[in-house]
Design an enzyme around this catalytic site. Structure first.
Site, PDB file in Angstrom:
ATOM      1  N   LYS A   1       1.373  20.227  36.465  1.00 42.81           N
ATOM      2  CA  LYS A   1      -0.053  20.513  36.667  1.00 42.81           C
ATOM      3  C   LYS A   1      -0.319  21.914  36.112  1.00 42.81           C
ATOM      4  CE  LYS A   1      -1.521  17.563  40.415  1.00 42.81           C
ATOM      5  NZ  LYS A   1      -0.481  16.590  40.091  1.00 42.81           N
TER       6      LYS A   1
ATOM      7  N   ASP B   1      -0.284  16.552  33.659  1.00 43.38           N
ATOM      8  CA  ASP B   1      -1.204  15.829  34.540  1.00 43.38           C
ATOM      9  C   ASP B   1      -2.661  16.214  34.256  1.00 43.38           C
ATOM     10  OD1 ASP B   1       0.903  14.640  35.837  1.00 43.38           O
ATOM     11  OD2 ASP B   1       0.642  15.695  37.729  1.00 43.38           O
TER      12      ASP B   1
ATOM     13  N   GLN C   1      -8.149  10.037  32.606  1.00 45.17           N
ATOM     14  CA  GLN C   1      -8.643   9.383  33.833  1.00 45.17           C
ATOM     15  C   GLN C   1      -9.809   8.460  33.485  1.00 45.17           C
ATOM     16  OE1 GLN C   1      -9.456  13.346  34.832  1.00 45.17           O
ATOM     17  NE2 GLN C   1      -8.143  13.412  36.640  1.00 45.17           N
TER      18      GLN C   1
ATOM     19  N   ARG D   1      -0.675   8.801  29.415  1.00 42.15           N
ATOM     20  CA  ARG D   1      -0.707   8.138  30.727  1.00 42.15           C
ATOM     21  C   ARG D   1      -2.169   7.913  31.113  1.00 42.15           C
ATOM     22  NH1 ARG D   1       1.131  11.779  35.345  1.00 42.15           N
ATOM     23  NH2 ARG D   1       3.201  11.427  34.507  1.00 42.15           N
TER      24      ARG D   1
ATOM     25  N   LYS E   1      -6.694   6.012  36.932  1.00 40.44           N
ATOM     26  CA  LYS E   1      -8.120   5.914  37.283  1.00 40.44           C
ATOM     27  C   LYS E   1      -8.726   7.293  37.531  1.00 40.44           C
ATOM     28  CE  LYS E   1      -8.199   1.308  39.364  1.00 40.44           C
ATOM     29  NZ  LYS E   1      -8.439   0.538  40.603  1.00 40.44           N
ATOM     30  N   GLY E   2      -7.960   8.196  38.153  1.00 42.61           N
ATOM     31  CA  GLY E   2      -8.479   9.527  38.501  1.00 42.61           C
ATOM     32  C   GLY E   2      -8.570   9.668  40.011  1.00 42.61           C
ATOM     33  N   ALA E   3      -8.138  10.822  40.533  1.00 42.90           N
ATOM     34  CA  ALA E   3      -7.965  10.980  41.974  1.00 42.90           C
ATOM     35  C   ALA E   3      -8.861  12.049  42.595  1.00 42.90           C
ATOM     36  CB  ALA E   3      -6.501  11.327  42.257  1.00 42.90           C
TER      37      ALA E   3
ATOM     38  N   HIS F   1      -1.609   0.893  40.439  1.00 45.48           N
ATOM     39  CA  HIS F   1      -1.028  -0.096  41.360  1.00 45.48           C
ATOM     40  C   HIS F   1      -1.924  -1.317  41.451  1.00 45.48           C
ATOM     41  CE1 HIS F   1      -0.314   4.076  42.691  1.00 45.48           C
ATOM     42  NE2 HIS F   1       0.931   3.669  42.640  1.00 45.48           N
TER      43      HIS F   1
ATOM     44  N   ARG G   1      -4.850  13.222  48.944  1.00 42.34           N
ATOM     45  CA  ARG G   1      -5.421  12.344  47.907  1.00 42.34           C
ATOM     46  C   ARG G   1      -4.910  10.915  48.065  1.00 42.34           C
ATOM     47  NH1 ARG G   1      -4.861  16.992  44.734  1.00 42.34           N
ATOM     48  NH2 ARG G   1      -2.938  16.323  43.737  1.00 42.34           N
ATOM     49  N   ARG G   2      -3.642  10.756  48.496  1.00 41.61           N
ATOM     50  CA  ARG G   2      -3.121   9.384  48.719  1.00 41.61           C
ATOM     51  C   ARG G   2      -3.844   8.739  49.902  1.00 41.61           C
ATOM     52  NH1 ARG G   2      -1.251  11.370  44.751  1.00 41.61           N
ATOM     53  NH2 ARG G   2      -3.101  10.340  44.031  1.00 41.61           N
TER      54      ARG G   2
HETATM   55  P1  FDA Z   1      -6.574   1.726  43.458  1.00 46.44           P
HETATM   56  O1  FDA Z   1      -6.170   2.852  44.350  1.00 46.44           O
HETATM   57  O2  FDA Z   1      -8.008   1.556  43.137  1.00 46.44           O
HETATM   58  O3  FDA Z   1      -5.986   0.436  44.104  1.00 46.44           O
HETATM   59  C1  FDA Z   1      -6.385  -0.812  43.613  1.00 46.44           C
HETATM   60  C2  FDA Z   1      -5.623  -1.892  44.298  1.00 46.44           C
HETATM   61  O4  FDA Z   1      -4.211  -1.677  44.130  1.00 46.44           O
HETATM   62  C3  FDA Z   1      -5.802  -1.974  45.791  1.00 46.44           C
HETATM   63  O5  FDA Z   1      -7.017  -2.592  46.139  1.00 46.44           O
HETATM   64  C4  FDA Z   1      -4.595  -2.776  46.159  1.00 46.44           C
HETATM   65  O6  FDA Z   1      -4.788  -4.133  45.840  1.00 46.44           O
HETATM   66  C5  FDA Z   1      -3.533  -2.204  45.239  1.00 46.44           C
HETATM   67  N1  FDA Z   1      -2.812  -1.146  45.946  1.00 46.44           N
HETATM   68  C6  FDA Z   1      -3.008   0.168  45.857  1.00 46.44           C
HETATM   69  N2  FDA Z   1      -2.174   0.827  46.686  1.00 46.44           N
HETATM   70  C7  FDA Z   1      -1.445  -0.120  47.306  1.00 46.44           C
HETATM   71  C8  FDA Z   1      -0.423  -0.086  48.293  1.00 46.44           C
HETATM   72  N3  FDA Z   1       0.007   1.048  48.844  1.00 46.44           N
HETATM   73  N4  FDA Z   1       0.109  -1.261  48.693  1.00 46.44           N
HETATM   74  C9  FDA Z   1      -0.341  -2.423  48.193  1.00 46.44           C
HETATM   75  N5  FDA Z   1      -1.330  -2.526  47.288  1.00 46.44           N
HETATM   76  C10 FDA Z   1      -1.865  -1.391  46.841  1.00 46.44           C
HETATM   77  N6  FDA Z   1      -4.641  10.955  39.071  1.00 46.44           N
HETATM   78  C11 FDA Z   1      -5.187  12.044  38.472  1.00 46.44           C
HETATM   79  O7  FDA Z   1      -6.357  12.335  38.691  1.00 46.44           O
HETATM   80  N7  FDA Z   1      -4.420  12.804  37.628  1.00 46.44           N
HETATM   81  C12 FDA Z   1      -3.129  12.504  37.339  1.00 46.44           C
HETATM   82  O8  FDA Z   1      -2.488  13.221  36.560  1.00 46.44           O
HETATM   83  C13 FDA Z   1      -2.557  11.356  37.952  1.00 46.44           C
HETATM   84  N8  FDA Z   1      -1.268  10.996  37.696  1.00 46.44           N
HETATM   85  C14 FDA Z   1      -0.811   9.777  38.177  1.00 46.44           C
HETATM   86  C15 FDA Z   1       0.453   9.338  37.800  1.00 46.44           C
HETATM   87  C16 FDA Z   1       0.872   8.062  38.197  1.00 46.44           C
HETATM   88  C17 FDA Z   1       2.216   7.579  37.755  1.00 46.44           C
HETATM   89  C18 FDA Z   1       0.024   7.233  38.987  1.00 46.44           C
HETATM   90  C19 FDA Z   1       0.439   5.859  39.390  1.00 46.44           C
HETATM   91  C20 FDA Z   1      -1.195   7.699  39.400  1.00 46.44           C
HETATM   92  C21 FDA Z   1      -1.623   8.979  39.021  1.00 46.44           C
HETATM   93  N9  FDA Z   1      -2.851   9.470  39.426  1.00 46.44           N
HETATM   94  C22 FDA Z   1      -3.358  10.599  38.829  1.00 46.44           C
HETATM   95  C23 FDA Z   1      -3.579   8.818  40.553  1.00 46.44           C
HETATM   96  C24 FDA Z   1      -4.583   7.813  40.040  1.00 46.44           C
HETATM   97  O9  FDA Z   1      -5.635   8.468  39.378  1.00 46.44           O
HETATM   98  C25 FDA Z   1      -5.173   7.001  41.200  1.00 46.44           C
HETATM   99  O10 FDA Z   1      -5.812   7.861  42.098  1.00 46.44           O
HETATM  100  C26 FDA Z   1      -4.145   6.172  41.953  1.00 46.44           C
HETATM  101  O11 FDA Z   1      -3.160   5.661  41.124  1.00 46.44           O
HETATM  102  C27 FDA Z   1      -4.846   4.990  42.614  1.00 46.44           C
HETATM  103  O12 FDA Z   1      -5.438   4.151  41.641  1.00 46.44           O
HETATM  104  P2  FDA Z   1      -4.885   2.690  41.285  1.00 46.44           P
HETATM  105  O13 FDA Z   1      -5.093   2.450  39.844  1.00 46.44           O
HETATM  106  O14 FDA Z   1      -3.499   2.593  41.742  1.00 46.44           O
HETATM  107  O15 FDA Z   1      -5.828   1.696  42.036  1.00 46.44           O
END
Ligand code: FDA
Length: 324
Positions: A113, A150, A179, A200, A203-205, A243, A304-305
């Site tokens: 970061k 990141d 993102q 990479r 979606k964005g956090a 995910h 954030r998680r």
């Molecule tokens: P989302 O959180 O919208 O989840 C969608 C669906 O996935 C859920 O409805 C469910 O079905 C399934 N799901 C999710 N979590 C689950 C669980 N625990 N168990 C079962 N099902 C589950 N962000 C950022 O802003 N800057 C960055 O540099 C990074 N870097 C980064 C690296 C990596 C490797 C990852 C995976 C993520 C990031 N992120 C990030 C975080 C990212 O922006 C985002 O906030 C999270 O990944 C959550 O988004 P999802 O795409 O996982 O879907």
């Protein structure tokens, strides 16, 4: 329910991730520490090396983040660089780095970061962050480990893209994060895809305003799939960080459409999230990398998680209630 969470609970949790008093209360609770371990394997280098060994034994790649962000003191940024150098030296002693060349996919990677490396410093922040990131890349190059930068909140993205572009001149394998919730990202993907970069896509956090970002979940997912199509059609190396089953299920079709083999891209997920799905993807012959954070500064990452998913927050609240 999902709408209520996204529009009401999530912004509160993200605001809480920046609140110092709450931070101290949460950090002191022993229950929190137990829940944190689901997402962060530990505070120390030994903790993270144990987690890396277990993930590698199950055929997964790793990217390791030494936790810390928004550093406001140059000495703190230097201390974080030292931690990364110690980490890289330890990774360099693992067997898979000895035969690696920078042209092959590296099983080991670190994630940085820039706000932890001095980007937010009032004087010369960008320059200091670039120099610090360069020191880390030089050591990573020596030991055969990749680096990805990141993406943080939207005010830092121009600086991050410029710094990661500068790093790629000397270290073409440096990865960049984009993102899909930001309106600008499809255009950034076109530029990065044309440059053949490792990208990479997540979606964005962060809690971004509607002036710069989609807020509705469906729009963020649609943008994600559009961006992924652009990245997969280009000469670079896309890293599918999500995910979300709607995204994971769409990947094989997009790969067929764009002529990508499983060696041309990788999946990425966070440590402790959908572990079974991570194993399934790796066992099916895909490249699957796990983002493993470690260190004492876990508060912002952990909040954030919790903000991402009602189930993560429920898990935490249930642990608190069970304790009472
Ligand atoms: P989302 O959180 O919208 O989840 C969608 C669906 O996935 C859920 O409805 C469910 O079905 C399934 N799901 C999710 N979590 C689950 C669980 N625990 N168990 C079962 N099902 C589950 N962000 C950022 O802003 N800057 C960055 O540099 C990074 N870097 C980064 C690296 C990596 C490797 C990852 C995976 C993520 C990031 N992120 C990030 C975080 C990212 O922006 C985002 O906030 C999270 O990944 C959550 O988004 P999802 O795409 O996982 O879907």
């Amino acid at each position: 329910m999902a709408g209520v969470f996204a529009h009401t609970v999530r912004p509160v949790m993200l605001a809480a991730s920046r609140a110092d008093r709450l931070r101290r209360a949460v950090e002191r609770s022993s229950v929190t520490r137990k829940v944190v371990r689901r997402f962060v394997p530990g505070d120390t280098l030994d903790d993270v090396l144990d987690a890396v060994a277990a993930l590698r034994d199950s055929g997964r790649y790793v990217t390791i983040d030494y936790l810390g962000e928004n550093v406001t003191d140059a000495d703190d940024a230097t201390a974080i660089v030292q931690e990364y150098l110690r980490l890289l030296d330890a990774l360099g002693r693992r067997p898979e780095t000895s035969s690696a060349s920078s042209h092959q996919v590296q099983p080991l990677e670190v994630s940085l970061k820039l706000s932890a490396l001095g980007q937010a410093l009032a004087c010369d922040g960008d320059k200091i962050a670039l120099e610090n990131a360069r020191r880390i890349c030089e050591r990573a190059d020596q030991v055969g480990v990749w680096v990805t930068v990141d993406a943080e909140d939207h005010t830092t993205i121009d600086s991050m893209l410029s710094i990661s572009g500068d790093l790629r001149v000397d270290f073409p394998w440096v990865g960049t994060v984009v993102q899909s919730y930001l309106y600008r990202t499809p255009a950034d993907c076109r530029d990065l895809a044309a440059a053949g970069a490792r990208v990479r896509l997540c979606k964005g956090a962060y809690d971004e305003p509607t002036s710069v970002a989609h807020r509705a979940g469906a729009a963020v997912t649609d943008s994600y799939l559009d961006c992924l199509r652009v990245l997969m059609a280009g000469p670079g190396y896309p890293m599918v960080a999500s995910h979300d089953p709607a995204i994971i299920d769409a990947v094989p079709g997009l790969a067929r459409e764009t002529g990508c083999s499983t060696a041309d891209f990788e999946y990425q997920m966070l440590y402790g999230i959908r572990d079974g799905e991570q194993r399934r993807l790796a066992d099916a012959g895909n490249q699957m990398r796990v983002y493993v954070p470690f260190g004492e500064e876990w508060y912002g990452y952990f909040m954030r998680r919790l903000a991402e998913r009602p189930a993560n927050l429920t898990f935490f609240l249930r642990a608190l209630l069970e304790r009472q």
